[in-house]
Scaffold this motif. Structure first.
Motif, short mmCIF file in Angstrom:
data_model
loop_
_atom_site.label_atom_id
_atom_site.label_comp_id
_atom_site.label_asym_id
_atom_site.label_seq_id
_atom_site.Cartn_x
_atom_site.Cartn_y
_atom_site.Cartn_z
N UNK A 347 0.82 -1.21 0.00
CA UNK A 347 0.00 0.00 0.00
C UNK A 347 0.85 1.26 0.00
N UNK A 348 1.89 1.27 0.79
CA UNK A 348 2.77 2.44 0.88
C UNK A 348 3.37 2.78 -0.48
N UNK A 349 3.69 1.76 -1.24
CA UNK A 349 4.28 1.97 -2.57
C UNK A 349 3.31 2.70 -3.50
N UNK A 350 2.03 2.37 -3.40
CA UNK A 350 1.04 3.05 -4.23
C UNK A 350 0.92 4.52 -3.87
N UNK A 351 0.93 4.81 -2.58
CA UNK A 351 0.88 6.21 -2.17
C UNK A 351 2.09 6.98 -2.71
N UNK A 352 3.24 6.33 -2.65
CA UNK A 352 4.44 6.99 -3.15
C UNK A 352 4.36 7.23 -4.66
N UNK A 353 3.86 6.25 -5.39
CA UNK A 353 3.73 6.42 -6.85
C UNK A 353 2.81 7.59 -7.17
N UNK A 354 1.74 7.74 -6.43
CA UNK A 354 0.84 8.88 -6.64
C UNK A 354 1.57 10.20 -6.40
N UNK A 355 2.35 10.25 -5.32
CA UNK A 355 3.12 11.46 -5.03
C UNK A 355 4.11 11.74 -6.15
#
Length: 528
Positions: A347-355
């Motif tokens: 999940x954390x990786x997806x948030x980072x990709x969005x950023x």
């Protein structure tokens, strides 16, 4: 105040904070392997439906290379849940003894010819999909097509684009403005995506069988002659062993605007390329084994790390859809499967990709030239093979920089985009995702690629044994868990409906395949 700061300030004003809500989708590939860890030779399980017509479970290159597709959503939890239950249903419908391979680089492979090409049936569109894959095998070898990865689809809502069009669009139409700004995002992404390879690359080693009879610069892993690696590699999948092509090295694609992008790719699809002319359209068995004799059969053959996309209509080419209706979303194609994560990512990786992607969109994006294009390719090569090497330097516009130096600067300005997303969703998860990456820049041993090699060395395991053990553990975990009955029933219904739709397509009158292809390729003469 910088352009980035100005845009962030405007979006931070009361009333604008909900504009930066992102829509996302996942396409995840996984190989089916038999109980001995070799590529499955069994066909796509009928219980999963038709790979041609199922909306969420299909195949990529091989019958054994599954692909799971989620619907676009702005709810990250919903995306994770959708992929989780799709994968769960798949595990419970695998042939006996089979596992899903958890790594991007493949399992043990035998002969290249033994990689089973995906079969999509007797309809013209099904034949086209199969012949396209036969062509990939002819051009690059089938083994290369067994590499798996994750594609991340990203877009922003209409309200966001309406707002910025009024602020900056001038006399442009809304869609022309969206096209231009998406290409701004792509140029910034191509400049900075090396950071994603460093932070999330998870393919530092391969099984020797993958490079059999191929030139390479890999080293033997300790005393294990079956495993090859590079000590500082991050993502061999994204280097010369993976989705790369010496033939395509002559293809310099401009991302400065839609017209030049379309023109370059359409030219590569419509102009003969001598090496492929010499191969001919038909094999010695009389069967068609390429769609055409151009540098590219279709646009998907161009091995890019990011693509502008528009959902194509039935029978429409991907470039035709872009030309006709403009950019709808961005597809990121450089993410490895993380073998430690059940979904291949967290999940954390997806948030980072969005950023990361929002930062690329909001930042200034000067046009590039051929020299910039080649510099970005060189940075990719360096990051793939030497990304954790403390002596390695990347080439930036301001001179050579270490990944740590450049990466820390990027994370610093990315915090502005993270703050926007935090306020939009009333959370801290986006800022937290940026903060979580800082230790990896400070200590390369914390990256997935380094962790994999360290675990292999600690446990005295080959790459194959490491990945096979994790694959078997994950299979057992999924098969032990019961799937909610109504969820299982829904997937069973979708599978049957997809089989019915495939049968309906095949029952329709079909034009001669050559006429079908002629009509299909005529679309490329009109774009660009």
């Amino acid at each position: 105040m910088s352009i980035l700061s100005q845009r962030v300030a405007l979006l931070s004003e009361q009333g604008n904070q909900k504009l930066t809500r992102t829509f996302k989708g996942i396409e995840k590939e996984s190989l089916r392997v038999d109980e001995g860890g070799c590529l499955s030779q069994k066909g796509h399980p009928e219980s999963l439906g038709s790979a041609l017509t199922h909306s969420s479970i299909t195949t990529d290159y091989s019958e054994a290379l599954l692909e799971f597709i989620t619907e676009p959503t702005e709810d990250t939890q919903q995306l994770l849940h959708e992929l989780e239950i799709t994968q769960h249903f798949t595990y419970q419908n695998l042939p006996a003894g089979e596992n899903l391979w958890v790594a991007s680089m493949p399992c043990m492979l035998t002969e290249d010819k033994d990689v089973p090409v995906a079969v999509f049936g007797t309809s013209n569109i099904g034949k086209m999909k199969t012949v396209y894959r036969l062509g990939l095998g002819e051009r690059y070898g089938r083994s290369m097509q067994t590499i798996a990865g994750i594609h991340y689809n990203f877009s922003l809502g209409d309200e966001f684009w309406d707002f910025w069009h009024k602020q900056e669009g001038g006399s442009e139409s809304l869609q022309d403005y969206k096209n231009r700004r998406h290409f701004d995002l792509i140029r910034n992404f191509r400049c900075n995506f090396w950071l994603l390879l460093y932070l999330f690359g998870a393919s530092p080693a391969v099984c020797r069988s993958f490079v059999k009879d191929r030139a390479h610069e890999l080293q033997v892993f300790g005393a294990d002659e079956h495993t090859l690696y590079l000590p500082y590699a991050t993502s061999l999948r994204m280097g010369g062993l993976g989705y790369q092509s010496s033939a395509q090295s002559s293809l310099v694609v401009s991302y400065n605007d839609m017209d030049s992008y379309l023109r370059t790719l359409c030219g590569a699809i419509t102009q003969p390329y001598q090496e492929y002319v010499d191969k001919g359209l038909f094999g010695s068995n009389g069967e068609q084994h390429q769609l055409n004799t151009s540098l590219l059969q279709i646009e998907n053959e161009f091995y890019s790390t990011i693509r502008p996309k528009r959902t194509a209509r039935s029978g429409e080419t991907a470039l035709g859809a872009l030309n006709n209706r403009g950019v709808e979303y961005i597809e990121v194609r450089c993410v490895d499967l993380n073998p430690y994560e059940p979904l291949g990512f967290n999940e954390e990786q997806l948030y980072f990709l969005d950023v990361f992607l929002l930062y690329c969109l909001l930042s200034p994006s000067p046009e590039t030239n051929d020299a910039t294009y080649l510099r970005e390719l060189e940075n990719q090569r360096l990051m793939v093979s030497r990304g954790r090497d403390p002596e390695m330097k990347l080439h930036s516009e301001i001179g050579e920089q270490s990944p740590k130096q450049w990466g820390e600067a990027l994370l610093g300005v990315m915090e502005l985009a993270a703050g926007l997303l935090d306020r939009s969703y009333e959370t801290t998860r986006y800022s937290d995702s940026v903060a979580a990456q800082r230790p990896k820049l400070a200590d390369p041993e914390l990256t997935p690629s380094a962790t994999i090699l360290a675990d292999m060395q600690r446990d005295d395991k080959s790459f194959f044994r490491f990945a096979m053990d994790l694959s078997q553990t994950q299979t057992q975990s999924y098969k032990k868990k019961p799937l909610v009955e109504e969820v299982s029933a829904r997937f069973q219904q979708q599978a049957q409906e997809s089989l019915d739709e495939k049968n309906r397509l095949e029952a329709e009158p079909q034009d001669p395949f050559s006429d079908f292809l002629t009509a299909y390729y005529n679309q490329y003469n009109c774009c660009g």
